[in-house]
Design an enzyme around this catalytic site. Sequence first.
Site, PDB file in Angstrom:
ATOM      1  N   GLN A  57       0.829  -1.216   0.000  1.00  0.00           N
ATOM      2  CA  GLN A  57       0.000   0.000   0.000  1.00  0.00           C
ATOM      3  C   GLN A  57       0.864   1.267   0.000  1.00  0.00           C
ATOM      4  O   GLN A  57       0.628   2.201   0.768  1.00  0.00           O
ATOM      5  CB  GLN A  57      -0.957  -0.011   1.193  1.00  0.00           C
ATOM      6  CG  GLN A  57      -2.151  -0.928   0.987  1.00  0.00           C
ATOM      7  CD  GLN A  57      -3.035  -0.477  -0.179  1.00  0.00           C
ATOM      8  OE1 GLN A  57      -3.125   0.711  -0.497  1.00  0.00           O
ATOM      9  NE2 GLN A  57      -3.697  -1.428  -0.823  1.00  0.00           N
ATOM     10  N   SER A  58       1.870   1.298  -0.838  1.00  0.00           N
ATOM     11  CA  SER A  58       2.775   2.442  -0.894  1.00  0.00           C
ATOM     12  C   SER A  58       2.124   3.652  -1.565  1.00  0.00           C
ATOM     13  O   SER A  58       1.662   3.561  -2.704  1.00  0.00           O
ATOM     14  CB  SER A  58       4.025   2.038  -1.675  1.00  0.00           C
ATOM     15  OG  SER A  58       4.814   3.175  -1.963  1.00  0.00           O
ATOM     16  N   ASN A  59       2.135   4.789  -0.860  1.00  0.00           N
ATOM     17  CA  ASN A  59       1.697   6.043  -1.483  1.00  0.00           C
ATOM     18  C   ASN A  59       2.728   6.503  -2.508  1.00  0.00           C
ATOM     19  O   ASN A  59       2.395   7.111  -3.522  1.00  0.00           O
ATOM     20  CB  ASN A  59       1.546   7.135  -0.422  1.00  0.00           C
ATOM     21  CG  ASN A  59       0.536   6.763   0.631  1.00  0.00           C
ATOM     22  OD1 ASN A  59      -0.607   6.450   0.318  1.00  0.00           O
ATOM     23  ND2 ASN A  59       0.953   6.778   1.896  1.00  0.00           N
TER      24      ASN A  59
END
Length: 335
Positions: free
Chosen positions: A76-78
């Site tokens: 879930q990397s921004n």
Amino acid sequence: MQLARFPRIRLGHGPTPLEPMDRLRARLGGGPRLLVKRDDCTGLATGGNKTRKLEFLMGAAKAAGADIVVTQGAVQSNHVRQTAAAAARCGLRCEALLERRVATEDAEYADNGNVLLDRLFDARLHLRPGGGDMNAAARAHADALRSAGARPYFIPGGGSNPTGALGYVDCALELAVQASREGVAIDWIVHATGSTGTQAGLIAGLHGISSDIKVLGVSVRQPRERQEAAVHALACETAELLGLHTPPPREAVRVIDTQVGGGYGVPTAAMVEAVETTARDEGLLLDPVYSGKGMAGLFACVREGFFAADETVVFLHTGGSAALFAYRHLLAEVA
Ligand SMILES: *Cc1c(COP(=O)(O)O)cnc(C)c1O
């Protein structure tokens, strides 16, 4: 110190607003004046702090003649979401290694939120198990693409190298000008710190203009000593890239590690309280991994009297709300 010496591609909507958080201040029982620097409104695929870094990183990629950017992050990397969007905007391909850093089998975690958006931007995603040296793996991936005839440009996790940190040198300058224009004397900037580029850039930039604004990083992943050392190392490299005559002093790097909880991406009760309270009092969206823990750190500091009542504290909102949709179940478990 001239940022105009560095290649840059405009991706963001700046300057971002500086707004009061008076209802939150009252909720916390008074104390320092609280403002929020809205870097959740930088633009680029719902905004966040990676936009500023990517302006310089994509500038460097284009200057190097790249046709692909290669990067890495947690599932879930921004950072991966914003890099994928920046690559789309610049007409480059994006390849990203996603590390299963958070132990969960939740389908929403795997496919919703940032991952949904990565796919929409047509990033090529490669899942990896947790715990490896992800920057080394991403470099190796870039090398393999180069051997196959492509022209990859490697961007480290979080965009945190001296080039990416220039984005937060720029933010420090922007905030200093904005504060003096609006007649606000800032004592502290508080924000979530992970891959270190945000805090390192702020510290290098504030040092470059001899500002007395102090920066407090709220660690989301590792103990204070290690995070401070990593931030300081990158702040010194960034100062060197800028051509500053002296490195930022070690004492300028301040980190607290009271909000890490079970580790990176693992929800805590204090984070849930911060996310809910900030939504209900200010109509602002935080995220579970970074800005929620950052705000929880601010709450804790205000409650324990860390700041003087006559001080002004700016919460740097680094974005991340796209992850909320992937954390629906994980949030319900702690709430
Ligand atoms: C990446 C990120 C951070 C941390 O910034 P670093 O420069 O990696 O320390 C904070 N908040 C959000 C929402 C992020 O995506």
